[in-house]
Scaffold this active site. Structure first.
Site, PDB file in Angstrom:
ATOM      1  N   ASP A  13     -52.055 -61.130-115.758  1.00  0.00           N
ATOM      2  CA  ASP A  13     -50.789 -61.612-116.755  1.00  0.00           C
ATOM      3  C   ASP A  13     -49.862 -60.786-116.418  1.00  0.00           C
ATOM      4  OD1 ASP A  13     -51.930 -63.531-117.883  1.00  0.00           O
ATOM      5  OD2 ASP A  13     -53.592 -62.247-119.269  1.00  0.00           O
ATOM      6  N   LYS A  16     -47.940 -63.735-112.007  1.00  0.00           N
ATOM      7  CA  LYS A  16     -47.872 -64.063-110.842  1.00  0.00           C
ATOM      8  C   LYS A  16     -47.467 -65.684-110.824  1.00  0.00           C
ATOM      9  CE  LYS A  16     -52.103 -63.216-110.970  1.00  0.00           C
ATOM     10  NZ  LYS A  16     -52.529 -62.954-112.425  1.00  0.00           N
ATOM     11  N   GLY A  40     -54.127 -68.064-116.763  1.00  0.00           N
ATOM     12  CA  GLY A  40     -52.294 -68.906-117.340  1.00  0.00           C
ATOM     13  C   GLY A  40     -51.473 -68.505-117.260  1.00  0.00           C
ATOM     14  N   HIS A  41     -50.717 -69.231-115.921  1.00  0.00           N
ATOM     15  CA  HIS A  41     -49.933 -68.854-115.260  1.00  0.00           C
ATOM     16  C   HIS A  41     -48.564 -69.814-115.804  1.00  0.00           C
ATOM     17  CE1 HIS A  41     -52.373 -67.520-111.782  1.00  0.00           C
ATOM     18  NE2 HIS A  41     -52.526 -67.198-112.521  1.00  0.00           N
ATOM     19  N   GLN A 221     -55.863 -63.789-111.673  1.00  0.00           N
ATOM     20  CA  GLN A 221     -56.635 -62.612-112.731  1.00  0.00           C
ATOM     21  C   GLN A 221     -55.660 -61.568-111.619  1.00  0.00           C
ATOM     22  OE1 GLN A 221     -59.503 -65.065-111.683  1.00  0.00           O
ATOM     23  NE2 GLN A 221     -58.530 -65.709-113.712  1.00  0.00           N
TER      24      GLN A 221
HETATM   25  P1  GDP Z   1     -50.020 -64.293-114.568  1.00  0.00           P
HETATM   26  O1  GDP Z   1     -51.140 -64.614-115.517  1.00  0.00           O
HETATM   27  O2  GDP Z   1     -49.711 -63.861-113.860  1.00  0.00           O
HETATM   28  O3  GDP Z   1     -48.661 -65.535-114.285  1.00  0.00           O
HETATM   29  O4  GDP Z   1     -48.546 -64.062-116.008  1.00  0.00           O
HETATM   30  P2  GDP Z   1     -48.504 -65.032-117.298  1.00  0.00           P
HETATM   31  O5  GDP Z   1     -47.849 -65.940-117.066  1.00  0.00           O
HETATM   32  O6  GDP Z   1     -50.072 -64.851-118.280  1.00  0.00           O
HETATM   33  O7  GDP Z   1     -48.177 -63.530-118.876  1.00  0.00           O
HETATM   34  C1  GDP Z   1     -46.230 -62.948-117.919  1.00  0.00           C
HETATM   35  C2  GDP Z   1     -46.022 -62.925-119.585  1.00  0.00           C
HETATM   36  O8  GDP Z   1     -44.044 -62.544-119.044  1.00  0.00           O
HETATM   37  C3  GDP Z   1     -44.783 -64.604-119.185  1.00  0.00           C
HETATM   38  O9  GDP Z   1     -45.560 -65.372-121.062  1.00  0.00           O
HETATM   39  C4  GDP Z   1     -43.754 -64.631-118.637  1.00  0.00           C
HETATM   40  O10 GDP Z   1     -43.431 -65.754-119.384  1.00  0.00           O
HETATM   41  C5  GDP Z   1     -43.195 -63.041-119.029  1.00  0.00           C
HETATM   42  N1  GDP Z   1     -42.497 -62.721-118.729  1.00  0.00           N
HETATM   43  C6  GDP Z   1     -42.416 -62.917-117.149  1.00  0.00           C
HETATM   44  N2  GDP Z   1     -41.505 -61.731-115.550  1.00  0.00           N
HETATM   45  C7  GDP Z   1     -40.999 -61.709-117.798  1.00  0.00           C
HETATM   46  C8  GDP Z   1     -40.032 -60.174-117.461  1.00  0.00           C
HETATM   47  O11 GDP Z   1     -39.548 -59.764-116.694  1.00  0.00           O
HETATM   48  N3  GDP Z   1     -39.912 -60.074-118.522  1.00  0.00           N
HETATM   49  C9  GDP Z   1     -40.386 -60.928-119.921  1.00  0.00           C
HETATM   50  N4  GDP Z   1     -39.585 -60.162-120.847  1.00  0.00           N
HETATM   51  N5  GDP Z   1     -40.679 -61.182-119.701  1.00  0.00           N
HETATM   52  C10 GDP Z   1     -41.372 -61.816-118.750  1.00  0.00           C
HETATM   53  P1  IMO Z   2     -54.485 -64.853-115.366  1.00  0.00           P
HETATM   54  O1  IMO Z   2     -54.775 -65.286-114.001  1.00  0.00           O
HETATM   55  C1  IMO Z   2     -55.918 -61.678-117.860  1.00  0.00           C
HETATM   56  C2  IMO Z   2     -60.084 -61.618-118.692  1.00  0.00           C
HETATM   57  C3  IMO Z   2     -60.915 -62.007-119.533  1.00  0.00           C
HETATM   58  C4  IMO Z   2     -62.385 -60.799-119.803  1.00  0.00           C
HETATM   59  C5  IMO Z   2     -62.549 -61.142-117.958  1.00  0.00           C
HETATM   60  C6  IMO Z   2     -63.552 -61.928-117.853  1.00  0.00           C
HETATM   61  O2  IMO Z   2     -53.746 -65.700-116.281  1.00  0.00           O
HETATM   62  O3  IMO Z   2     -53.851 -63.313-113.951  1.00  0.00           O
HETATM   63  P2  IMO Z   2     -63.570 -64.746-117.908  1.00  0.00           P
HETATM   64  O4  IMO Z   2     -63.697 -66.271-118.398  1.00  0.00           O
HETATM   65  O5  IMO Z   2     -62.487 -64.861-116.858  1.00  0.00           O
HETATM   66  O6  IMO Z   2     -65.539 -64.891-117.098  1.00  0.00           O
HETATM   67  O7  IMO Z   2     -63.287 -63.787-118.309  1.00  0.00           O
HETATM   68  O8  IMO Z   2     -61.299 -61.412-117.541  1.00  0.00           O
HETATM   69  N1  IMO Z   2     -59.355 -62.620-117.700  1.00  0.00           N
HETATM   70  C7  IMO Z   2     -58.018 -62.243-117.811  1.00  0.00           C
HETATM   71  N2  IMO Z   2     -57.356 -61.101-118.450  1.00  0.00           N
HETATM   72  N3  IMO Z   2     -55.431 -62.750-117.331  1.00  0.00           N
HETATM   73  C8  IMO Z   2     -56.603 -63.823-117.096  1.00  0.00           C
HETATM   74  O9  IMO Z   2     -55.965 -64.296-115.827  1.00  0.00           O
HETATM   75  C9  IMO Z   2     -57.344 -63.341-116.891  1.00  0.00           C
HETATM   76  N4  IMO Z   2     -58.946 -64.348-116.780  1.00  0.00           N
HETATM   77  C10 IMO Z   2     -60.046 -63.163-116.353  1.00  0.00           C
HETATM   78  O10 IMO Z   2     -59.899 -61.925-120.928  1.00  0.00           O
HETATM   79  O11 IMO Z   2     -61.645 -59.598-119.990  1.00  0.00           O
HETATM   80 MG    MG Z   3     -51.737 -64.747-117.552  1.00  0.00          MG
END
Ligand code: GDP
Ligand code: IMO
Ligand code: MG
Length: 425
Positions: A13, A16, A40-41, A221
């Site tokens: 998270d 990416k 979840g991107h 991840q």
């Molecule tokens: P990913 O899994 O690595 O793609 O990241 P996620 O989407 O799960 O989580 C990142 C969260 O931070 C999302 O809700 C984005 O919209 C938000 N986000 C990304 N960059 C920024 C930033 O620079 N500032 C803030 N406030 N939110 C951000």
């Molecule tokens: P993105 O790509 C954050 C965590 C789960 C759990 C562990 C194992 O959005 O960054 P799984 O379902 O993969 O067997 O769970 O890994 N986990 C993540 N945490 N971001 C993710 O993906 C994750 N994908 C799995 O919460 O601790």
């Molecule tokens: Mg994510």
């Protein structure tokens, strides 16, 4: 041309999805190399927000080729939902999304097994996303898996055999389930999946590279969730690190170019497992609130804490990071002081080396405290506007990690992304 890799350096998270979307115009192809719908991107642009799970984050930038690689595990039912959401908002993907025949299928019973294993673990549960990731990769490694290419011939027989095996395993658990409804959804998903072109992605990618095309490999991840190098056993079941791009796409190590390592200005973790810099106080709560730290897949509250440079330096080493990207800088705007963990004190001994097991012994983070920038970062357009204290934070991180921070994100929108041109000494 080379394959550049973008991957998470923390516990996922990091942002990416946002950065892959921003970088996509510079590439011909974007390809996911591991993980599945546990990811979840999130992408935000033009007032819209999208969450992608299995589909690469390069899908919104013109007619780029997007590939789901062999290292990915795919759930047809969730894939159908994801595609239909995008179709509703006017995005037809069939002409630019291609799927590896070697990607493994998450069967409905894999999800059930994930739930059964988790509940059997009791207090020791991992806190998985419940998407069947572990059981699917287990079947892949134990040579029992079904692949996307299997959908094309004799599938019913292979499917029934796999389901029977899973039912037998489930019978050993105190776990009740109703397979029929999720199975129906899953089969409908298969029909949707079949509307897409299944490819031998290793051949396609290598041919594109030979033809001078550029590829961005998108990780899911983060390094701390890597099955080999993460905080085992509280990890996911794939190689989230740079080497995973080679096995997950069928490209040779010599073809890797830049390795973009992405991290938050602080640190989060969702699910169970050790997290040395976790904050249980008001500061942690504030980070969670200001950063909207709730899982994009499960909605779970993410645990928050200060940046952990011991873990980050380890991640930089394992991945051979060449460029760093710092996200969510704006979340720390209001803090008077900012802390960075530069060492661990483990049972009285200080070390900056990432240990074998984060749960062994009593780990106390050793912090350096710096002045906060107390400036609204979200409106900034270029690095010349950065406040002194913010530059000092960047300098400190670069000095410690010995890699330049090339991109700074100051908000969730595509536009809130600043490229740094300053030379790194
Ligand atoms: P990913 O899994 O690595 O793609 O990241 P996620 O989407 O799960 O989580 C990142 C969260 O931070 C999302 O809700 C984005 O919209 C938000 N986000 C990304 N960059 C920024 C930033 O620079 N500032 C803030 N406030 N939110 C951000
Ligand atoms: P993105 O790509 C954050 C965590 C789960 C759990 C562990 C194992 O959005 O960054 P799984 O379902 O993969 O067997 O769970 O890994 N986990 C993540 N945490 N971001 C993710 O993906 C994750 N994908 C799995 O919460 O601790
Ligand atoms: Mg994510």
């Amino acid at each position: 041309m080379k394959v550049d890799v973008l991957l998470g350096l923390q516990w996922g998270d990091e942002g990416k999805g946002k950065v892959v979307d921003v970088l996509t115009p510079g590439y011909d192809v974007v390809s996911r190399f591991q993980g599945g719908p546990n990811a979840g991107h999130t992408l935000e642009f033009e007032g819209q927000k999208y969450v992608l799970r299995s589909i690469p984050s390069g899908i919104f930038q013109g007619g780029k080729i997007n590939i789901i690689g062999n290292g990915v595990v795919l759930d047809p039912a969730l894939f159908k939902k994801e595609v239909e959401e995008l179709e509703k908002s006017g995005h037809d993907l069939t002409s630019r999304l291609f799927i590896s025949k070697k990607a493994h299928l998450i069967l409905p019973t894999h999800r059930l097994l994930d739930a059964a294993y988790e509940s059997a673990k009791g207090d020791a549960k991992i806190g998985t996303t419940g998407k069947g990731i572990g059981p699917t990769y287990t079947d892949k490694i134990s040579r029992n898996g079904l692949r996307v290419g299997d959908l094309l011939s004799n599938f019913e027989e292979k499917y029934q055999k796999a389901i029977a095996r899973h039912k037998e395993i489930l019978s050993h658990y105190d776990f009740s389930y109703d397979l029929s409804s999720i199975e129906k959804e899953w089969m409908e998903g298969v029909e949707k999946l079949k509307q897409y072109t299944f490819i031998d992605s290793e051949h396609v990618l290598n041919a594109l590279l030979a033809d001078g095309k550029s590829v961005l490999a998108e990780g899911a991840q983060g390094t701390m969730l890597d099955v080999d190098f993460g905080s085992y056993p509280f990890v996911t079941s794939s190689n989230t690190i740079c080497a995973g791009a080679c096995t997950g796409l069928g490209i040779a190590p010599r073809q890797i170019g830049e390795v973009y390592g992405i991290f938050k200005a602080y640190c989060t973790r969702v699910g169970a497992g050790p997290f040395p810099t976790e904050l249980f106080d008001e500061t942690g709560k504030l980070m969670c609130q200001l950063g909207h730290e709730y899982g994009s897949v499960t909605g779970r509250e993410r645990r928050c804490g200060w940046i952990d440079l011991v873990a980050l330096k380890y991640a930089v080493m394992i991945n051979g990071v060449t460029k760093l990207i710092m996200m969510k800088s704006d979340v720390l705007d209001d803090f008077d002081t900012i802390k960075a963990c530069v060492a661990y004190n483990i049972n009285g001994e200080e070390t900056d080396e990432f240990p074998f097991d984060l749960t062994e012994g009593n780990i106390e983070p050793v912090y350096v405290e710096m002045s906060g920038w107390k400036t609204k970062m979200t409106q900034m357009k270029n690095e010349n506007e950065f406040p002194e204290e913010f530059n000092a934070y960047l300098d400190f991180l670069e000095d410690y990690l010995e890699i330049p921070i090339k991109i700074v994100s100051v908000g969730p929108d595509r536009e809130q992304t600043i490229v740094r041109y300053r030379d790194f000494e």
